[in-house]
Design an enzyme around this catalytic site. Structure first.
Site, short mmCIF file in Angstrom:
data_model
loop_
_atom_site.label_atom_id
_atom_site.label_comp_id
_atom_site.label_asym_id
_atom_site.label_seq_id
_atom_site.Cartn_x
_atom_site.Cartn_y
_atom_site.Cartn_z
N ASP A 1 0.86 -1.02 -0.14
CA ASP A 1 0.51 -0.11 -0.02
C ASP A 1 0.49 1.27 -0.07
O ASP A 1 2.69 0.86 0.31
CB ASP A 1 -1.06 0.08 0.83
CG ASP A 1 -1.60 1.03 1.10
OD1 ASP A 1 -2.59 1.81 0.22
OD2 ASP A 1 -1.94 2.10 2.24
N ASP B 1 -0.41 4.80 0.84
CA ASP B 1 -0.73 6.22 1.65
C ASP B 1 -0.69 5.72 3.49
O ASP B 1 -1.05 4.94 3.57
CB ASP B 1 -1.83 6.96 1.54
CG ASP B 1 -2.41 8.38 2.91
OD1 ASP B 1 -1.29 8.98 2.72
OD2 ASP B 1 -2.66 8.24 2.95
#
Length: 353
Positions: A25, A27
């Site tokens: 991922d 953020d």
């Protein structure tokens, strides 16, 4: 009563050596806003230098993979050994399996939506260009310039029976000034005016993870997912049959992990992405050597000293075992904040890097 849960034998090899590819991922894991998360860049550069390919998988459909890549390189992530897949690409891949090449698709959202459709051999048509043009599907993704007219058009098309695909259903989007409405909030607006529901491809659905794994060229046992959100990254990894590393550098905190339902429980946990090169302790491992204890008042009693990784693993597995057995675990925020401080876990809002 005391729950005694820890590990029978602590592994010594880095977690990264057990897998052939990483789905990561962005953020909350690699960056927060415009700033890199502590240890993230050096960990990623070491990972790719050692030969493990990385695919960054993001639910954010508004930006193109090239834009995301430019941002990563600007933070210092090495040029080679990684790529980016977005939920727009997952939506386009889904439609490409069901539509003929060149099929016209209404594209609502940021530039990344139309670009992904084009790359998949489909023809994106913006609402402003629609007129009397017939389309075979509509894709809805997030975009800062999405208008009422575009949302209304999604509803009109969906109500008329045109297949409606949503890139993701995240209700909020983190921004430097706080949480803003995400694509899920815009989907909810459309659903108030129609009886239709979209086919969602982004996290926590398996489609984005399957696309990322195809890019890596790895099988399920050889793929690890790393994320900071239990409801998207970790639940999605589980739905795709993949092991996962949950990091406490982003949206979800230790209390959230302790109270996670089975569908959103990770394989491993670490303070941040650097846990990839530490001896990962699987959260299902148990033994009689207790390092954290749950007191009768449902509050944890922590030892004054110990290995933070083992203590963290013990707290989580002890909480899960208690809750699965129907016992109470305190959800007092101050108590969990105290445990995080003892384990050296700094909340993102207090981080300086």
């Amino acid at each position: 009563m005391t729950d005694e849960i820890s590990t029978t034998s602590v592994p010594t090899e880095p977690l990264s050596t057990r897998y052939r590819g990483l789905i990561c991922d962005l953020d909350g894991v690699v960056y927060r806003g415009a700033v890199a998360v502590e240890h993230a860049v050096e960990t990623l550069n070491r990972t790719t230098a050692e030969g493990m390919p990385v695919v960054f998988a993001t639910n954010n459909a508004s930006r193109s993979p090239e834009d995301v890549g430019d941002r990563l390189r600007g933070l210092g992530v090495a040029q080679q050994g990684w790529s980016v897949v977005t939920s727009s690409q997952a939506a386009a891949a889904h439609l490409a399996q069901h539509l003929a090449q060149g099929a016209r698709v209404c594209a609502v959202g940021g530039p990344g939506v139309a670009q992904a459709l084009t790359e998949a051999g489909l023809t994106p048509v913006r609402v402003a260009e629609l007129g009397d043009t017939l389309v075979e599907a509509v894709v809805q993704g997030l975009g800062v310039d999405v208008t009422w007219t575009e949302l209304a058009t999604v509803g009109y098309l969906a109500e008329a029976g045109v297949p409606w695909v949503a890139t993701n259903a995240d209700f909020t989007l983190p921004t430097p000034t706080g949480h803003a409405p995400g694509n899920g909030a815009l989907i909810a607006l459309v659903r108030t005016a129609t009886s239709a529901s979209p086919h969602v491809v982004g996290k926590p659905q398996a489609a984005l993870f399957d696309l990322a794994r195809a890019r890596l060229g790895t099988d399920q046992p050889g793929t690890l997912v790393c994320g900071d959100r239990l409801d998207t990254d970790i639940e999605g990894a589980n739905s795709a049959g993949l092991d996962s590393l949950f990091v406490l550098s982003g949206a979800s905190r230790l209390r959230d992990l302790a109270f996670a339902e089975r569908s959103a429980r990770p394989t491993y946990v670490a303070a941040d992405l650097s846990g990839l090169h530490a001896p990962g302790i699987a959260l299902h491992a148990t033994s009689s050597a207790a390092v954290a204890e749950l007191e009768p008042d449902a509050v944890f009693r922590m030892p004054k000293a110990g290995d933070n990784a083992e203590l963290l693993q013990s707290v989580v597995t002890t909480a899960w075992a208690a809750r699965d057995a129907g016992r109470a675990v305190s959800d007092d925020g101050s108590a969990w904040a105290r445990i995080e401080r003892q384990l050296g876990l700094v909340p993102p809002e207090q981080a300086t890097s």
